[in-house]
Write a protein that holds these residues in place. Structure first.
Motif, mmCIF file in Angstrom:
data_model
loop_
_atom_site.group_PDB
_atom_site.id
_atom_site.type_symbol
_atom_site.label_atom_id
_atom_site.label_comp_id
_atom_site.label_asym_id
_atom_site.label_seq_id
_atom_site.Cartn_x
_atom_site.Cartn_y
_atom_site.Cartn_z
ATOM 1 N N ALA A 33 -66.289 -15.612 -37.687
ATOM 2 C CA ALA A 33 -66.723 -16.827 -37.018
ATOM 3 C C ALA A 33 -65.972 -16.970 -35.705
ATOM 4 O O ALA A 33 -64.849 -16.482 -35.555
ATOM 5 N N ILE A 34 -66.595 -17.643 -34.766
ATOM 6 C CA ILE A 34 -65.998 -17.857 -33.458
ATOM 7 C C ILE A 34 -65.567 -19.317 -33.363
ATOM 8 O O ILE A 34 -66.371 -20.216 -33.610
ATOM 9 N N PHE A 35 -64.313 -19.548 -33.006
ATOM 10 C CA PHE A 35 -63.812 -20.911 -32.878
ATOM 11 C C PHE A 35 -63.323 -21.144 -31.458
ATOM 12 O O PHE A 35 -62.518 -20.371 -30.930
ATOM 13 N N LEU A 36 -63.839 -22.210 -30.849
ATOM 14 C CA LEU A 36 -63.534 -22.534 -29.459
ATOM 15 C C LEU A 36 -62.889 -23.916 -29.370
ATOM 16 O O LEU A 36 -63.311 -24.840 -30.075
ATOM 17 N N VAL A 91 -70.482 -20.549 -34.570
ATOM 18 C CA VAL A 91 -69.514 -21.002 -33.569
ATOM 19 C C VAL A 91 -69.027 -22.392 -33.982
ATOM 20 O O VAL A 91 -69.832 -23.288 -34.236
ATOM 21 N N GLY A 92 -67.722 -22.558 -34.060
ATOM 22 C CA GLY A 92 -67.128 -23.851 -34.383
ATOM 23 C C GLY A 92 -66.296 -24.348 -33.210
ATOM 24 O O GLY A 92 -65.544 -23.570 -32.613
ATOM 25 N N ILE A 93 -66.439 -25.629 -32.885
ATOM 26 C CA ILE A 93 -65.706 -26.212 -31.759
ATOM 27 C C ILE A 93 -64.911 -27.415 -32.234
ATOM 28 O O ILE A 93 -65.411 -28.229 -33.016
ATOM 29 N N ASP A 94 -63.686 -27.517 -31.772
ATOM 30 C CA ASP A 94 -62.855 -28.680 -32.068
ATOM 31 C C ASP A 94 -61.923 -28.916 -30.889
ATOM 32 O O ASP A 94 -61.490 -27.960 -30.224
ATOM 33 N N LEU A 147 -69.833 -28.709 -34.595
ATOM 34 C CA LEU A 147 -69.019 -29.528 -33.708
ATOM 35 C C LEU A 147 -68.026 -30.351 -34.512
ATOM 36 O O LEU A 147 -68.370 -30.878 -35.571
ATOM 37 N N CYS A 148 -66.800 -30.481 -34.000
ATOM 38 C CA CYS A 148 -65.708 -31.157 -34.729
ATOM 39 C C CYS A 148 -65.433 -30.394 -36.019
ATOM 40 O O CYS A 148 -65.341 -30.968 -37.101
ATOM 41 N N ALA A 185 -68.552 -28.695 -24.268
ATOM 42 C CA ALA A 185 -67.941 -28.180 -23.038
ATOM 43 C C ALA A 185 -67.545 -26.702 -23.111
ATOM 44 O O ALA A 185 -67.789 -25.948 -22.157
ATOM 45 N N PRO A 186 -66.931 -26.223 -24.207
ATOM 46 C CA PRO A 186 -66.514 -24.809 -24.234
ATOM 47 C C PRO A 186 -67.668 -23.820 -24.150
ATOM 48 O O PRO A 186 -67.452 -22.651 -23.815
ATOM 49 N N LEU A 187 -68.879 -24.247 -24.442
ATOM 50 C CA LEU A 187 -70.015 -23.329 -24.419
ATOM 51 C C LEU A 187 -70.361 -22.873 -23.010
ATOM 52 O O LEU A 187 -71.029 -21.856 -22.818
ATOM 53 N N ALA A 188 -69.926 -23.620 -21.998
ATOM 54 C CA ALA A 188 -70.234 -23.263 -20.614
ATOM 55 C C ALA A 188 -69.660 -21.894 -20.249
ATOM 56 O O ALA A 188 -70.230 -21.175 -19.425
ATOM 57 N N LYS A 189 -68.544 -21.518 -20.887
ATOM 58 C CA LYS A 189 -67.893 -20.243 -20.580
ATOM 59 C C LYS A 189 -68.020 -19.242 -21.730
ATOM 60 O O LYS A 189 -67.439 -18.156 -21.663
#
Length: 291
Positions: free
Chosen positions: A161-164, A138-141, A117-118, A170-174
């Motif tokens: 790697a997957i970046f959302l 999975v990386g989210i920013d 996260l971040c 929140a992006p994990l919902a979809k």
């Protein structure tokens, strides 16, 4: 001007501008412009450099004297023995953050699912993927521009790697994994914004004026993102999974208390190379475990 004269020019200019490591930065920028190494300065200091090299060197010295971070000028920073692209949209990876990666690696097994996260430049997630086998990352920013850099770093390192883009979980919902229908993670890591809002104005110009504020500002007490992540993380973790945080040096007790209140077990604080509290982590308790 000779190689040695250019170095002296850069060192003097940076010292006059109050740059802390003027000599080192002058040398690194000279090597960057001239495509040389430290031995060149030692052995061939009296060799002349082209007019173009002189012009470019003076330009980058002016930028560094204006307190643009060295890494933003060069465009790269080493982290965990790997080279990462960085820019004004991402935090510059720091040695202290390597403690987070090293601690997480002790609890990372082959084939595990990792959530960062971040993620910023992606340096934490990509380092974990590089030094493990068959893990899914999975990386989210919240910053789309930061994720452009993260994806570039993944490509440069040859990592999948997957970046959302989005706000924390929140992006994990979809999100649907191509590898598994299991949407839970074995390891969650985060170096979230943790600087108190009122303190940001006192930071070094390189950080205050050139690194993304959105990656620095942790709210009034610096704990805003820890509260949110700790509250939401368990719903995305397998039992026995670990949650790892980088923290500010005075935040260990507060973050540990938040994790304990949320039911995490085996909460641990790890110091950095300077002896300051730097990492807090804990395990999602298994059913029936005594906390």
């Amino acid at each position: 001007m000779t190689y040695g004269e250019l170095y002296a020019y850069g060192k003097n200019a940076l010292e006059a501008a109050g740059v802390a490591e003027a000599a080192l930065d002058a040398r690194l920028l000279l090597e960057y412009i001239c495509r040389t190494d430290r031995n060149e300065l030692i052995v061939h200091a009296d060799c002349g450099r082209s007019d173009m090299e002189q012009q470019f060197y003076k330009t980058v010295i002016e930028r560094r004297a204006a307190r643009v971070p060295l890494q933003h000028i060069i465009g790269e920073q080493e982290f965990m023995g790997l080279c990462f692209r960085v820019n004004e949209h991402t935090l510059v990876p720091r040695q202290d953050t390597e403690i987070l990666v090293e601690e997480a690696m002790q609890h990372l097994g082959d084939g595990m699912r990792i959530l960062d996260l971040c993620t910023g430049s992606g340096c934490i997630l990509l380092s974990l993927l590089k030094y493990s086998n068959e893990c899914e990352g999975v990386g989210i920013d919240i910053s789309e521009k930061a994720l452009v850099t993260a994806r570039e770093n993944a490509g440069r390192l040859g990592l999948d790697a997957i970046f959302l883009a989005g706000d924390l979980f929140a992006p994990l919902a979809k999100f649907t994994s191509a590898r598994t229908t299991d949407r839970l993670f074995d390891l969650i890591v985060s170096n979230p914004p943790y600087i108190e809002t009122g303190v940001i104005g006192t930071l070094m110009p390189e950080v205050r004026d050139h690194e993304p504020r959105i990656a620095l500002d942790g709210g009034e007490d610096g704990l805003q993102f820890y509260r949110r992540i700790i509250a939401e993380a368990p719903a995305h973790m397998r039992k026995g999974a670990y949650l790892f945080f980088e923290i500010g040096c005075g935040q260990a007790a507060a973050v540990s208390a938040l994790m304990q209140e949320a039911g995490f077990a085996e909460i641990t604080v790890q110091k950095d190379y300077a002896g300051l509290d730097r990492v807090v982590y804990g395990m999602k308790a298994v059913q029936g475990q005594c906390l």
